[in-house]
Design an enzyme around this catalytic site. Sequence first.
Site, short mmCIF file in Angstrom:
data_model
loop_
_atom_site.label_atom_id
_atom_site.label_comp_id
_atom_site.label_asym_id
_atom_site.label_seq_id
_atom_site.Cartn_x
_atom_site.Cartn_y
_atom_site.Cartn_z
N THR A 203 29.52 -105.57 19.81
CA THR A 203 28.70 -104.83 18.86
C THR A 203 29.55 -104.14 17.78
OG1 THR A 203 27.09 -104.48 20.55
CG2 THR A 203 27.17 -102.80 18.86
N ARG A 231 14.99 -109.31 25.85
CA ARG A 231 15.80 -108.14 26.27
C ARG A 231 16.35 -107.41 25.03
NH1 ARG A 231 21.27 -106.31 25.32
NH2 ARG A 231 21.89 -105.01 27.06
N GLY A 233 18.88 -104.04 24.14
CA GLY A 233 19.84 -103.09 24.74
C GLY A 233 19.74 -101.72 24.11
N ASP A 234 20.85 -101.01 24.16
CA ASP A 234 20.87 -99.62 23.68
C ASP A 234 21.01 -99.50 22.16
OD1 ASP A 234 23.49 -100.81 24.09
OD2 ASP A 234 24.33 -98.87 23.50
N THR A 254 29.03 -98.78 22.17
CA THR A 254 29.10 -100.21 22.51
C THR A 254 29.39 -100.34 23.99
OG1 THR A 254 30.29 -102.29 22.20
CG2 THR A 254 31.56 -100.27 21.82
N GLY A 255 28.76 -101.32 24.62
CA GLY A 255 28.99 -101.50 26.05
C GLY A 255 27.77 -102.09 26.71
N GLY A 257 24.50 -102.23 27.68
CA GLY A 257 23.41 -101.45 27.11
C GLY A 257 22.49 -100.77 28.10
N1 ASP Z 1 25.43 -102.47 23.74
C1 ASP Z 1 25.09 -103.83 23.40
C2 ASP Z 1 23.90 -104.25 24.20
O1 ASP Z 1 23.82 -103.95 25.36
C3 ASP Z 1 26.18 -104.80 23.63
C4 ASP Z 1 27.51 -104.43 23.03
O2 ASP Z 1 27.81 -103.27 22.85
O3 ASP Z 1 28.27 -105.34 22.74
O4 ASP Z 1 23.06 -104.93 23.67
#
Ligand code: ASP
Length: 335
Positions: A203, A231, A233-234, A254-255, A257
């Site tokens: 991200t 789906r 995410g965050d 980022t991470g 989610g």
């Molecule tokens: N946070 C993002 C998600 O879960 C993924 C990412 O940070 O790369 O969609």
Amino acid sequence: MRLAFLPLVALAMTWGPIHNGYAPSTPKAEYALAIHGGAGVILREQMSADREKAYRNALDTALSIGEDILRANGSALDAVEATIRFLEDCPLFNAGRGAVLSYEGRCELDASIMDGATQKAGAVGGVTTVRNPITLARAVMERSPHVMLTGKGAEAFAIENGIDTVGADWFLTPERWESWQKAKARDGRSGSATGEEPGKFGTVGCVALDKQGNLAAGTSTGGMTNKRWNRIGDTPIIGAGTYADNAFCAVSCTGHGEFFIRYAVAHDVWALMAYKGWSLAKAADQVIRKKLVEKGGEGGLIAVDKNGDITMPFNTPGMYRGFARPGARAVAVFK
Ligand code: ASP
């Protein structure tokens, strides 16, 4: 005599802080900018020198785009949007062009932006035709009475508002196609989307403080490889992936989610500052390096406060990241 120490001080200002993820600013910085291009299992021994250079160059260009705006008295919001647009168009990152593929083989994009001055926010989820989802998120904030639009409705809103749309092949890169094939082989039919490769996220995000003292944050992503059932995410969730409030901080995450949503990560940093009076670095560390580690959530964040202090903690082996302030600038990839 004193001047002799200046190069050392300058070096420490430029490189020292980013290694431990914290760049304090005393006195208050005129402006400040931080970016990320995703956290995850990013290891020096697995990355060629050319590839590392490509990432560093892209991060550096992104910083210049944002910094030019801030230096010229532009707004934090404009800096965040323009910086993220560049990162979305750059095929290296999992956002816009170069986004990962869903179970159905599509790039489904999520983004959000928040204005710390007004605490207005805009977000989009699951869009497949909008070249720069961050610009659409900003349009939702500024030109609709809503905070979040998803799917076909968000795409219709984009067209009504004259925002650039593109065909599906604009987003697709050979590398993401290959990761998708691998993910399908690994996850089978479940489409359980546990990450691009286990524990790898890409991200992009940006936080900024402008010369008027306004903060802004934005985040954009393709989500997780092989994600299914629409789906989300965050990233487009205000309070989870993105948060900004002039009084305290601007945060972009980022991470993995699902964890960032459950623990309202971006807002949690704000809350520790607002209710406990903690510093930005202490608050962000508590959330990323303590709480999320205990819960098993991998990832990181970038954040800036009203003084231009910057912190960039992560609990993964690496995070593409960088920051710029008058007199200090750095990009980094590994721990
Ligand atoms: N946070 C993002 C998600 O879960 C993924 C990412 O940070 O790369 O969609």
